[in-house]
Motif scaffolding. Structure first.
Motif, PDB file in Angstrom:
ATOM      1  N   GLU A  17       0.851  -1.203   0.000  1.00 52.24           N
ATOM      2  CA  GLU A  17       0.000   0.000   0.000  1.00 52.24           C
ATOM      3  C   GLU A  17       0.886   1.253   0.000  1.00 52.24           C
ATOM      4  OE1 GLU A  17      -3.253   0.023  -0.420  1.00 52.24           O
ATOM      5  OE2 GLU A  17      -3.750  -2.061  -0.007  1.00 52.24           O
ATOM      6  N   GLU A  50      -3.740   5.794  -0.147  1.00 52.63           N
ATOM      7  CA  GLU A  50      -2.934   4.567  -0.038  1.00 52.63           C
ATOM      8  C   GLU A  50      -2.211   4.509   1.303  1.00 52.63           C
ATOM      9  OE1 GLU A  50      -3.668   2.384  -2.021  1.00 52.63           O
ATOM     10  OE2 GLU A  50      -4.510   3.595  -3.629  1.00 52.63           O
ATOM     11  N   HIS A  53      -4.638   3.349   3.751  1.00 48.40           N
ATOM     12  CA  HIS A  53      -4.833   1.886   3.667  1.00 48.40           C
ATOM     13  C   HIS A  53      -3.716   1.166   4.433  1.00 48.40           C
ATOM     14  CE1 HIS A  53      -7.016   2.473  -0.464  1.00 48.40           C
ATOM     15  NE2 HIS A  53      -7.736   2.905   0.546  1.00 48.40           N
ATOM     16  N   VAL A  97      -3.470  -4.722  -7.095  1.00 50.87           N
ATOM     17  CA  VAL A  97      -3.834  -4.620  -5.675  1.00 50.87           C
ATOM     18  C   VAL A  97      -5.012  -5.558  -5.387  1.00 50.87           C
ATOM     19  CG1 VAL A  97      -4.727  -3.101  -3.835  1.00 50.87           C
ATOM     20  CG2 VAL A  97      -2.997  -2.239  -5.429  1.00 50.87           C
ATOM     21  N   GLN A 127     -11.664  -1.831  -3.336  1.00 47.30           N
ATOM     22  CA  GLN A 127     -11.098  -2.122  -4.668  1.00 47.30           C
ATOM     23  C   GLN A 127     -12.150  -2.025  -5.774  1.00 47.30           C
ATOM     24  OE1 GLN A 127      -7.844  -1.480  -3.612  1.00 47.30           O
ATOM     25  NE2 GLN A 127      -7.740  -2.324  -5.666  1.00 47.30           N
TER      26      GLN A 127
HETATM   27 MG    MG Z   1      -4.901   0.793  -1.631  1.00 37.15          MG
END
Ligand code: MG
Length: 168
Positions: A17, A50, A53, A97, A127
């Motif tokens: 991430e 990100e 995450h 991902v 996602q």
């Molecule tokens: Mg991500």
């Protein structure tokens, strides 16, 4: 108790991430270099997401009594031929991902690790959103000329994008 292989796989994803943030900052820098500040802002915000995450996994591993470790990162792609090329690269990255999150979810299911299955559900839903967003932007970019008013309107629109971190 989270077993070692699942814990390591989650730690790998935490690092991936952060690598994603790195990928998106490189794209933001490309956009800035093209004087497209709105597109640059879009990817800076994406990089923030990100990092969020990564921190979500960081907190989860801590909560499960596991020690987080950081690894080195590959150099992301810094050169693109166009904004469309950059978005296509981002879309492919998001698909990678998704494959990784699904693999993690498979591992958690094999271990019958219900808390982790539940934890990963948020990432699976995320996602779907990420892929849908990139797919839709790519479709728009394909329909407009790169020096058209519509293109610069998109740049202006993306200058408004902000990231408000939800609770971890
Ligand atoms: Mg991500």
């Amino acid at each position: 108790m989270l077993n070692e292989s699942l814990s390591k796989a989650l730690n790998d994803q935490l690092n991936f991430e952060l690598y994603s943030a790195h990928v998106y900052l490189a794209i933001a820098a490309y956009c800035s270099g093209e004087s497209l500040d709105g597109f640059a802002n879009f990817f800076m915000v994406q990089a923030e997401e990100e990092k969020f995450h990564a921190m979500k996994i960081y907190k989860y591993l801590n909560d499960r009594g596991k020690r987080v470790t950081m690894v080195g990162m590959d150099t992301p792609n810094n050169e693109y031929t166009s904004i469309l090329d950059a978005y296509e690269h981002a879309f492919e990255h998001e698909q990678e991902v998704t494959r990784r999150i699904y693999h993690l979810s498979d591992l958690a299911m094999n271990d019958r690790e219900h808390a982790t299955i539940q934890f990963l559900k948020w990432f699976i839903d995320e996602q779907v959103e990420e892929e849908s967003m990139f797919d839709s932007i790519i479709n728009k970019l394909k329909r407009i000329d790169k020096d058209s008013n519509a293109f610069f309107m998109m740049d202006t629109e993306f200058s408004q994008r902000t990231f408000t971190p939800p609770a971890l």
